[in-house]
Design a protein around this motif. Structure first.
Motif, PDB file in Angstrom:
ATOM      1  N   THR A   4      27.239  41.679  46.635  1.00 22.83           N
ATOM      2  CA  THR A   4      26.782  43.128  46.560  1.00 22.83           C
ATOM      3  C   THR A   4      25.850  43.551  47.595  1.00 22.83           C
ATOM      4  O   THR A   4      25.021  42.825  47.864  1.00 22.83           O
ATOM      5  CB  THR A   4      25.999  43.261  45.135  1.00 22.83           C
ATOM      6  OG1 THR A   4      26.996  42.908  44.108  1.00 22.83           O
ATOM      7  CG2 THR A   4      25.703  44.741  44.922  1.00 22.83           C
ATOM      8  N   GLU A  57      28.629  47.649  48.934  1.00 21.98           N
ATOM      9  CA  GLU A  57      29.836  46.907  48.548  1.00 21.98           C
ATOM     10  C   GLU A  57      29.398  46.244  47.312  1.00 21.98           C
ATOM     11  O   GLU A  57      28.501  45.709  46.844  1.00 21.98           O
ATOM     12  CB  GLU A  57      30.076  45.833  49.594  1.00 21.98           C
ATOM     13  CG  GLU A  57      30.329  46.224  50.956  1.00 21.98           C
ATOM     14  CD  GLU A  57      30.511  45.072  51.821  1.00 21.98           C
ATOM     15  OE1 GLU A  57      31.893  44.335  51.695  1.00 21.98           O
ATOM     16  OE2 GLU A  57      29.710  44.647  52.566  1.00 21.98           O
ATOM     17  N   TYR A  58      30.265  46.661  45.888  1.00 15.86           N
ATOM     18  CA  TYR A  58      29.693  46.598  44.845  1.00 15.86           C
ATOM     19  C   TYR A  58      31.056  46.400  43.913  1.00 15.86           C
ATOM     20  O   TYR A  58      32.182  46.957  43.652  1.00 15.86           O
ATOM     21  CB  TYR A  58      28.979  47.664  44.229  1.00 15.86           C
ATOM     22  CG  TYR A  58      28.521  47.374  42.909  1.00 15.86           C
ATOM     23  CD1 TYR A  58      27.788  46.445  42.545  1.00 15.86           C
ATOM     24  CD2 TYR A  58      29.030  48.606  41.909  1.00 15.86           C
ATOM     25  CE1 TYR A  58      27.001  46.458  41.236  1.00 15.86           C
ATOM     26  CE2 TYR A  58      28.459  48.145  40.649  1.00 15.86           C
ATOM     27  CZ  TYR A  58      27.483  47.255  40.048  1.00 15.86           C
ATOM     28  OH  TYR A  58      27.071  46.954  39.024  1.00 15.86           O
ATOM     29  N   GLU A  59      31.141  45.120  43.209  1.00 17.35           N
ATOM     30  CA  GLU A  59      32.353  44.812  42.337  1.00 17.35           C
ATOM     31  C   GLU A  59      33.693  45.138  42.984  1.00 17.35           C
ATOM     32  O   GLU A  59      34.427  45.449  42.398  1.00 17.35           O
ATOM     33  CB  GLU A  59      32.285  45.793  40.968  1.00 17.35           C
ATOM     34  CG  GLU A  59      30.946  45.874  40.325  1.00 17.35           C
ATOM     35  CD  GLU A  59      30.927  46.586  39.198  1.00 17.35           C
ATOM     36  OE1 GLU A  59      31.460  47.633  38.989  1.00 17.35           O
ATOM     37  OE2 GLU A  59      30.276  46.347  38.185  1.00 17.35           O
ATOM     38  N   GLY A  60      33.771  44.320  44.190  1.00 20.51           N
ATOM     39  CA  GLY A  60      34.739  44.390  44.845  1.00 20.51           C
ATOM     40  C   GLY A  60      35.309  45.803  45.415  1.00 20.51           C
ATOM     41  O   GLY A  60      36.502  45.755  46.070  1.00 20.51           O
ATOM     42  N   ARG A  61      34.426  46.772  45.408  1.00 17.18           N
ATOM     43  CA  ARG A  61      34.746  48.131  45.992  1.00 17.18           C
ATOM     44  C   ARG A  61      33.865  48.397  47.043  1.00 17.18           C
ATOM     45  O   ARG A  61      32.718  47.802  47.056  1.00 17.18           O
ATOM     46  CB  ARG A  61      34.738  49.242  44.781  1.00 17.18           C
ATOM     47  CG  ARG A  61      35.543  48.817  43.510  1.00 17.18           C
ATOM     48  CD  ARG A  61      35.216  50.176  42.641  1.00 17.18           C
ATOM     49  NE  ARG A  61      35.869  51.332  43.142  1.00 17.18           N
ATOM     50  CZ  ARG A  61      35.514  52.440  42.344  1.00 17.18           C
ATOM     51  NH1 ARG A  61      35.108  52.687  41.576  1.00 17.18           N
ATOM     52  NH2 ARG A  61      36.183  53.491  42.877  1.00 17.18           N
ATOM     53  N   VAL A  62      33.990  49.344  48.001  1.00 13.59           N
ATOM     54  CA  VAL A  62      33.235  49.695  49.182  1.00 13.59           C
ATOM     55  C   VAL A  62      33.141  51.557  48.733  1.00 13.59           C
ATOM     56  O   VAL A  62      34.081  52.227  48.753  1.00 13.59           O
ATOM     57  CB  VAL A  62      34.112  49.509  50.443  1.00 13.59           C
ATOM     58  CG1 VAL A  62      33.110  50.093  51.411  1.00 13.59           C
ATOM     59  CG2 VAL A  62      34.230  48.118  50.699  1.00 13.59           C
ATOM     60  N   LEU A  63      31.950  51.562  48.289  1.00 11.11           N
ATOM     61  CA  LEU A  63      31.443  52.916  48.044  1.00 11.11           C
ATOM     62  C   LEU A  63      30.626  53.692  49.251  1.00 11.11           C
ATOM     63  O   LEU A  63      29.852  52.905  49.849  1.00 11.11           O
ATOM     64  CB  LEU A  63      30.598  52.786  46.694  1.00 11.11           C
ATOM     65  CG  LEU A  63      31.433  52.069  45.527  1.00 11.11           C
ATOM     66  CD1 LEU A  63      30.345  51.953  44.490  1.00 11.11           C
ATOM     67  CD2 LEU A  63      32.679  52.689  45.031  1.00 11.11           C
ATOM     68  N   ASN A  64      30.744  54.966  49.235  1.00  9.57           N
ATOM     69  CA  ASN A  64      29.492  55.587  50.104  1.00  9.57           C
ATOM     70  C   ASN A  64      29.394  57.017  49.442  1.00  9.57           C
ATOM     71  O   ASN A  64      30.031  57.187  48.453  1.00  9.57           O
ATOM     72  CB  ASN A  64      30.087  55.755  51.637  1.00  9.57           C
ATOM     73  CG  ASN A  64      31.093  57.085  51.606  1.00  9.57           C
ATOM     74  OD1 ASN A  64      31.887  57.153  50.936  1.00  9.57           O
ATOM     75  ND2 ASN A  64      30.767  57.824  52.995  1.00  9.57           N
ATOM     76  N   TYR A  72      27.427  56.527  39.924  1.00  9.44           N
ATOM     77  CA  TYR A  72      28.225  55.568  39.855  1.00  9.44           C
ATOM     78  C   TYR A  72      27.221  54.536  38.655  1.00  9.44           C
ATOM     79  O   TYR A  72      27.689  54.284  37.773  1.00  9.44           O
ATOM     80  CB  TYR A  72      28.749  54.990  40.834  1.00  9.44           C
ATOM     81  CG  TYR A  72      29.908  53.741  40.469  1.00  9.44           C
ATOM     82  CD1 TYR A  72      31.269  54.215  40.454  1.00  9.44           C
ATOM     83  CD2 TYR A  72      29.500  52.254  40.424  1.00  9.44           C
ATOM     84  CE1 TYR A  72      32.074  53.064  40.140  1.00  9.44           C
ATOM     85  CE2 TYR A  72      30.274  51.537  40.296  1.00  9.44           C
ATOM     86  CZ  TYR A  72      31.597  51.837  40.137  1.00  9.44           C
ATOM     87  OH  TYR A  72      32.496  50.825  39.980  1.00  9.44           O
TER      88      TYR A  72
END
Length: 219
Positions: A4, A57-64, A72
């Protein structure tokens, strides 16, 4: 190394609301910082699908996008407003603070010359900050008494993290040496000032009271 990761510039800015939220939520994460040059080089490498930070980068996702990330995490923790009235109120607080944050960075922090930054500071001190604080104080008192624990009646929501983090940056960090100090806050929004200080010293103390979490960034 943590899977993370929060990616942001070497500064407070939009990163601080996420750092505050993640600390309070008990999320173990790596806080990675970049200079403008480092980030530009990383963008060219194609490592991330988005051109702007923060990136999370969190729980296998790339968020912005700051607000999207905050919502979220808050949704996972059930820290979201549940009625139409509270959704409106929470968004109102967020948008009002966001307008001030944008003006602060565009006209003061990112001014291309010292003269422009001085002019920007004067505009902030004389107009934008007082007007915004008065609006926030008025809304705060219209929607509850001055000693309550949350901005909206549902409880902790995204706007609380956003408002508290930016007001701390503005009035209690290095900028108070440039006349952005708690006296200005007290003059125009005394009840909101008490709310922010109570959060800083109480519910959010694990972040604001720990220098290893809240670094002494230059901005």
């Amino acid at each position: 190394m943590s899977s993370t990761v929060l990616h942001y510039y070497t500064g407070h800015g939009r990163g601080d609301v996420l750092r505050l939220l993640l600390t309070y939520a008990g999320v173990d994460y790596e806080d990675k910082h970049y200079t403008v040059e480092e980030w530009n080089n990383l963008k060219k490498s194609g490592k991330f699908p988005y051109p702007e930070m923060p990136i999370f980068e969190y729980e296998g996702r790339v968020l912005n996008q700051t607000r999207a990330i905050v919502q979220y995490i808050c949704s996972q923790k059930e820290w979201m407003p549940s009625t139409p009235e509270d959704v409106y109120l929470d968004n109102w607080y967020w948008d009002t603070v966001e307008e001030l944050l944008l003006t602060f960075y565009e006209e003061y922090i990112l001014g291309p010359t010292a003269e422009i930054r001085v002019e920007g500071k004067e505009k902030l001190l004389k107009t934008k900050i007082p007007i915004t604080l008065k609006l926030l104080e008025k809304k705060f008192m219209e929607t509850g008494d001055g000693e309550r624990d949350y901005l909206v009646k549902d409880g902790l929501t995204p706007a609380t993290f956003n408002l508290v983090s930016f007001m701390i940056i503005l009035f209690y960090g290095k900028f108070n040496q440039a006349e952005f100090n708690p006296d200005l806050f007290e003059t125009h929004a005394p009840n909101l000032k008490n709310f922010v200080e109570a959060k800083k010293m109480g519910e959010f103390l694990s972040y604001f009271g720990d220098e290893s979490k809240r670094r002494n960034y230059p901005l």
